[in-house]
Motif scaffolding. Structure first.
Motif, PDB file in Angstrom:
ATOM      1  N   ASP A  54      38.189  -9.095  -6.175  1.00  0.00           N
ATOM      2  CA  ASP A  54      36.810  -8.802  -6.557  1.00  0.00           C
ATOM      3  C   ASP A  54      36.753  -8.534  -8.059  1.00  0.00           C
ATOM      4  OD1 ASP A  54      35.849  -9.099  -4.036  1.00  0.00           O
ATOM      5  OD2 ASP A  54      35.375  -6.990  -3.690  1.00  0.00           O
ATOM      6  N   VAL A  55      35.737  -9.097  -8.722  1.00  0.00           N
ATOM      7  CA  VAL A  55      35.511  -8.838 -10.140  1.00  0.00           C
ATOM      8  C   VAL A  55      34.041  -8.513 -10.335  1.00  0.00           C
ATOM      9  CG1 VAL A  55      37.398 -10.330 -10.879  1.00  0.00           C
ATOM     10  CG2 VAL A  55      35.089 -11.276 -10.710  1.00  0.00           C
ATOM     11  N   THR A  56      33.749  -7.626 -11.261  1.00  0.00           N
ATOM     12  CA  THR A  56      32.376  -7.221 -11.521  1.00  0.00           C
ATOM     13  C   THR A  56      31.627  -8.342 -12.246  1.00  0.00           C
ATOM     14  OG1 THR A  56      33.025  -4.911 -11.677  1.00  0.00           O
ATOM     15  CG2 THR A  56      30.902  -5.501 -12.623  1.00  0.00           C
ATOM     16  N   GLY A  57      30.442  -8.679 -11.740  1.00  0.00           N
ATOM     17  CA  GLY A  57      29.630  -9.721 -12.344  1.00  0.00           C
ATOM     18  C   GLY A  57      29.534 -10.940 -11.449  1.00  0.00           C
ATOM     19  N   LYS A  58      28.790 -11.924 -11.909  1.00  0.00           N
ATOM     20  CA  LYS A  58      28.569 -13.173 -11.172  1.00  0.00           C
ATOM     21  C   LYS A  58      29.468 -14.263 -11.731  1.00  0.00           C
ATOM     22  CE  LYS A  58      25.063 -16.717 -10.319  1.00  0.00           C
ATOM     23  NZ  LYS A  58      23.711 -17.198 -10.699  1.00  0.00           N
ATOM     24  N   ILE A  59      30.504 -14.642 -10.968  1.00  0.00           N
ATOM     25  CA  ILE A  59      31.377 -15.726 -11.399  1.00  0.00           C
ATOM     26  C   ILE A  59      30.568 -17.021 -11.443  1.00  0.00           C
ATOM     27  CG2 ILE A  59      33.352 -17.167 -10.833  1.00  0.00           C
ATOM     28  CD1 ILE A  59      34.689 -14.796  -9.559  1.00  0.00           C
ATOM     29  N   ASP A  60      30.599 -17.689 -12.588  1.00  0.00           N
ATOM     30  CA  ASP A  60      29.898 -18.963 -12.675  1.00  0.00           C
ATOM     31  C   ASP A  60      30.822 -20.066 -13.149  1.00  0.00           C
ATOM     32  OD1 ASP A  60      27.190 -19.968 -12.132  1.00  0.00           O
ATOM     33  OD2 ASP A  60      27.354 -20.726 -14.165  1.00  0.00           O
ATOM     34  N   GLY A  61      31.446 -19.907 -14.296  1.00  0.00           N
ATOM     35  CA  GLY A  61      32.339 -20.935 -14.800  1.00  0.00           C
ATOM     36  C   GLY A  61      33.789 -20.627 -14.470  1.00  0.00           C
ATOM     37  N   MET A  62      34.542 -21.693 -14.154  1.00  0.00           N
ATOM     38  CA  MET A  62      35.968 -21.524 -13.887  1.00  0.00           C
ATOM     39  C   MET A  62      36.750 -22.685 -14.452  1.00  0.00           C
ATOM     40  SD  MET A  62      36.206 -19.931 -10.042  1.00  0.00           S
ATOM     41  CE  MET A  62      37.964 -20.247 -10.062  1.00  0.00           C
ATOM     42  N   GLY A  63      37.978 -22.403 -14.857  1.00  0.00           N
ATOM     43  CA  GLY A  63      38.883 -23.429 -15.343  1.00  0.00           C
ATOM     44  C   GLY A  63      40.307 -22.936 -15.223  1.00  0.00           C
ATOM     45  N   ALA A  64      41.259 -23.807 -15.550  1.00  0.00           N
ATOM     46  CA  ALA A  64      42.667 -23.434 -15.456  1.00  0.00           C
ATOM     47  C   ALA A  64      43.415 -23.948 -16.681  1.00  0.00           C
ATOM     48  CB  ALA A  64      43.281 -24.014 -14.185  1.00  0.00           C
ATOM     49  N   ASP A  65      44.393 -23.168 -17.117  1.00  0.00           N
ATOM     50  CA  ASP A  65      45.234 -23.530 -18.255  1.00  0.00           C
ATOM     51  C   ASP A  65      46.670 -23.671 -17.758  1.00  0.00           C
ATOM     52  OD1 ASP A  65      46.649 -23.840 -20.573  1.00  0.00           O
ATOM     53  OD2 ASP A  65      45.789 -22.122 -21.615  1.00  0.00           O
ATOM     54  N   PRO A  66      47.115 -24.909 -17.479  1.00  0.00           N
ATOM     55  CA  PRO A  66      48.482 -25.094 -16.983  1.00  0.00           C
ATOM     56  C   PRO A  66      49.541 -24.601 -17.964  1.00  0.00           C
ATOM     57  CG  PRO A  66      47.170 -27.096 -16.696  1.00  0.00           C
ATOM     58  CD  PRO A  66      46.384 -26.176 -17.585  1.00  0.00           C
ATOM     59  N   GLY A  67      49.221 -24.638 -19.251  1.00  0.00           N
ATOM     60  CA  GLY A  67      50.180 -24.208 -20.259  1.00  0.00           C
ATOM     61  C   GLY A  67      50.540 -22.742 -20.159  1.00  0.00           C
ATOM     62  N   THR A  68      49.578 -21.917 -19.807  1.00  0.00           N
ATOM     63  CA  THR A  68      49.806 -20.476 -19.698  1.00  0.00           C
ATOM     64  C   THR A  68      49.857 -19.997 -18.250  1.00  0.00           C
ATOM     65  OG1 THR A  68      47.430 -20.008 -19.827  1.00  0.00           O
ATOM     66  CG2 THR A  68      48.662 -20.073 -21.903  1.00  0.00           C
ATOM     67  N   GLY A  69      49.527 -20.891 -17.309  1.00  0.00           N
ATOM     68  CA  GLY A  69      49.510 -20.501 -15.903  1.00  0.00           C
ATOM     69  C   GLY A  69      48.369 -19.568 -15.560  1.00  0.00           C
ATOM     70  N   GLN A  70      47.254 -19.686 -16.286  1.00  0.00           N
ATOM     71  CA  GLN A  70      46.112 -18.807 -16.068  1.00  0.00           C
ATOM     72  C   GLN A  70      44.930 -19.548 -15.456  1.00  0.00           C
ATOM     73  OE1 GLN A  70      45.454 -17.375 -20.099  1.00  0.00           O
ATOM     74  NE2 GLN A  70      46.252 -15.359 -19.555  1.00  0.00           N
ATOM     75  N   VAL A  71      44.277 -18.883 -14.527  1.00  0.00           N
ATOM     76  CA  VAL A  71      42.941 -19.287 -14.102  1.00  0.00           C
ATOM     77  C   VAL A  71      41.951 -18.440 -14.890  1.00  0.00           C
ATOM     78  CG1 VAL A  71      41.292 -19.301 -12.179  1.00  0.00           C
ATOM     79  CG2 VAL A  71      43.649 -20.016 -11.802  1.00  0.00           C
ATOM     80  N   ILE A  72      40.898 -19.064 -15.402  1.00  0.00           N
ATOM     81  CA  ILE A  72      39.920 -18.373 -16.244  1.00  0.00           C
ATOM     82  C   ILE A  72      38.558 -18.453 -15.572  1.00  0.00           C
ATOM     83  CG2 ILE A  72      38.830 -18.274 -18.528  1.00  0.00           C
ATOM     84  CD1 ILE A  72      41.323 -19.861 -19.537  1.00  0.00           C
ATOM     85  N   ALA A  73      37.898 -17.311 -15.436  1.00  0.00           N
ATOM     86  CA  ALA A  73      36.574 -17.263 -14.817  1.00  0.00           C
ATOM     87  C   ALA A  73      35.617 -16.500 -15.723  1.00  0.00           C
ATOM     88  CB  ALA A  73      36.643 -16.589 -13.449  1.00  0.00           C
ATOM     89  N   THR A  74      34.466 -17.090 -16.011  1.00  0.00           N
ATOM     90  CA  THR A  74      33.430 -16.387 -16.768  1.00  0.00           C
ATOM     91  C   THR A  74      32.427 -15.776 -15.800  1.00  0.00           C
ATOM     92  OG1 THR A  74      31.977 -18.333 -16.971  1.00  0.00           O
ATOM     93  CG2 THR A  74      33.661 -18.017 -18.676  1.00  0.00           C
ATOM     94  N   VAL A  75      31.790 -14.679 -16.227  1.00  0.00           N
ATOM     95  CA  VAL A  75      30.771 -14.046 -15.392  1.00  0.00           C
ATOM     96  C   VAL A  75      29.481 -13.877 -16.186  1.00  0.00           C
ATOM     97  CG1 VAL A  75      32.414 -12.820 -13.906  1.00  0.00           C
ATOM     98  CG2 VAL A  75      31.569 -11.707 -15.977  1.00  0.00           C
ATOM     99  N   ASN A  90      28.267 -13.843  -4.172  1.00  0.00           N
ATOM    100  CA  ASN A  90      27.863 -12.695  -3.343  1.00  0.00           C
ATOM    101  C   ASN A  90      26.515 -12.090  -3.728  1.00  0.00           C
ATOM    102  OD1 ASN A  90      30.369 -12.989  -2.061  1.00  0.00           O
ATOM    103  ND2 ASN A  90      31.363 -11.506  -3.385  1.00  0.00           N
ATOM    104  N   GLY A  91      25.601 -12.931  -4.210  1.00  0.00           N
ATOM    105  CA  GLY A  91      24.245 -12.459  -4.487  1.00  0.00           C
ATOM    106  C   GLY A  91      24.042 -11.760  -5.812  1.00  0.00           C
ATOM    107  N   VAL A  92      25.087 -11.649  -6.637  1.00  0.00           N
ATOM    108  CA  VAL A  92      24.956 -10.989  -7.941  1.00  0.00           C
ATOM    109  C   VAL A  92      24.093 -11.852  -8.865  1.00  0.00           C
ATOM    110  CG1 VAL A  92      26.209 -10.070  -9.936  1.00  0.00           C
ATOM    111  CG2 VAL A  92      27.193  -9.876  -7.641  1.00  0.00           C
ATOM    112  N   GLY A  93      23.263 -11.222  -9.697  1.00  0.00           N
ATOM    113  CA  GLY A  93      22.337 -11.936 -10.563  1.00  0.00           C
ATOM    114  C   GLY A  93      22.992 -12.518 -11.797  1.00  0.00           C
ATOM    115  N   PRO A  94      22.300 -13.440 -12.504  1.00  0.00           N
ATOM    116  CA  PRO A  94      22.876 -14.156 -13.641  1.00  0.00           C
ATOM    117  C   PRO A  94      23.136 -13.309 -14.875  1.00  0.00           C
ATOM    118  CG  PRO A  94      20.552 -14.687 -13.413  1.00  0.00           C
ATOM    119  CD  PRO A  94      20.922 -13.899 -12.199  1.00  0.00           C
TER     120      PRO A  94
END
Length: 398
Positions: A135-156, A103-107
């Protein structure tokens, strides 16, 4: 994945939907997985009409312009509503797929020209039906998933001011890194989970000063749900020792000098090489670094072209999902695939010598295209699909 410190090159964007020079070419003979592979990088007027029934086909399944989110410009004042834009990374978990719209948020988390401060994480079915969005504050860039914990992880915020979010059971949790000043003096990017260990790329080193040569290229991250912190520890360093896979250092020990850690992943067990390894893409360095789950016994494969995300085919029938940040869509590429083929995003503007301001700038600096990687020689060749694709994020779902 993002261009990190080269984000400014995206000042001018050429729409893939209106450029006539883009088309499809057949993968060069001798590259890994040539049968059934596809490409979009050079003109071929007859590519679509002559495509084999086995040629993978592109279909747009999710449209950012149709989806909406609400925000307060610069975090205050009257609420505005806008469409979603700039889809980037993808992750799959529990039969659903997740994508981050920036959504246009900077790096570094800078507000978009509209004043928007938030990225939007969207959960959808393989057919493109939206399940939920956050919606999360910041620019989502990296994403991954952990099947063991059932979590999606997103870095900004891949350049600086970075943090991460998890989504589990529909609940979003925000984690701050500790130490808050990351040792490589940059941000964080791609996320992979191997053996229950969360590995995150140490992107854009040196944003906040000159980092030491031994700064981490990848962090092993431990989440503390009680105090909402993400503790980082070095997984391997930017100047680690690795064994060369191909020329000119085949079989020799070399000292790495990584400047651009970015995309990453875990090589599936069906791969003809590096099965089960963690892999890091050092984009501007044009190297893929492979390691075991302990971050030791590194191997380095020099590649012929800069790439972004890569995806290993694990089933003859499945789908390659990719984001198109120019068209603001998520695309599904379906058809007959060859197990073991390594598809990749060819990203000319990730090259170390790419123009500093205006990129893409065809024909010399074209938009991204779909390719394949030869894991023995490091050759990156074009792939062919029926349809138009300018990939960014990339995952294969069997």
């Amino acid at each position: 994945m993002s261009l990190g410190s080269r984000t400014a090159r995206l000042v001018k964007i050429f729409s893939l939907r209106t450029t006539t020079w883009l088309g499809a070419t057949v993968v060069a003979a001798g590259l890994l997985g040539t049968a059934g592979c596809t490409s979009s990088g050079s003109p071929s007027a007859s590519a679509s009409s002559s495509a084999s029934s086995k040629t993978p086909t592109v279909k747009q399944i999710l449209f950012g312009s149709v989806l909406k989110h609400s925000y307060q410009p610069n975090g205050k004042g009257a609420t505005k509503t806008a469409g979603l834009s700039q889809p980037d990374d993808l992750a799959a978990l529990g039969g659903h797929i997740y994508v981050g719209f920036q959504n246009g948020v900077g790096p570094q988390g800078e507000p978009a020209p509209s004043g928007n401060l938030d990225s939007t994480l969207v959960e959808f079915t393989p057919a493109g039906h939206v399940v939920k969005q956050w919606d999360v504050t910041g620019k989502i860039d990296g994403m991954g998933a952990d099947p063991g914990t059932g979590q999606v992880i997103a870095t900004v915020n891949e350049d600086a001011n970075s943090s991460l979010y998890t989504v589990s059971g529909g609940t979003v949790t925000h984690y701050a890194y500790t130490p808050s000043k990351l040792p490589h003096l940059g941000g964080t990017d791609a996320v992979a989970v191997i053996g229950g260990k969360i590995l995150i790329s140490a992107s854009s080193p040196g944003t906040n000063g000159k980092p030491p040569a031994s700064a981490p290229a990848v962090y092993a991250v431990t989440l503390n749900s009680a105090n909402k912190t993400a503790a980082v520890a070095p997984f391997f360093a930017a100047n680690a020792t690795a064994t060369g896979v191909n020329a000119p250092n085949a079989g020799q020990k070399v000292t790495l000098a990584l400047t651009d850690p970015d995309s990453n992943g875990v090589v599936p067990s069906s791969s003809s090489a590096f099965a089960g390894d963690f892999v890091l893409d050092a984009q501007a360095d044009q190297e893929l670094i492979f390691s075991g789950a302990s971050g030791t016994n590194l191997q380095v494969l020099k590649i012929s072209r800069p790439v972004d995300d890569s995806a290993w085919v694990t089933s003859t029938h499945g789908s390659l999902y990719t984001t198109d940040s120019n068209a603001n869509t998520v695309d599904a590429i379906t058809g007959s695939f060859k197990v073991g083929t390594v598809y990749t995003v060819i990203a000319p503007c990730n090259a170390a010598n790419a123009p500093p301001v205006v990129c893409p700038n065809p024909p010399k600096w074209p938009l991204n295209s779909l390719g394949t990687i030869n894991l023995k020689t490091g050759a990156v060749g074009n792939a062919t699909v029926s349809g138009v694709v300018a990939p960014k994020g990339l995952i294969f779902v069997p």
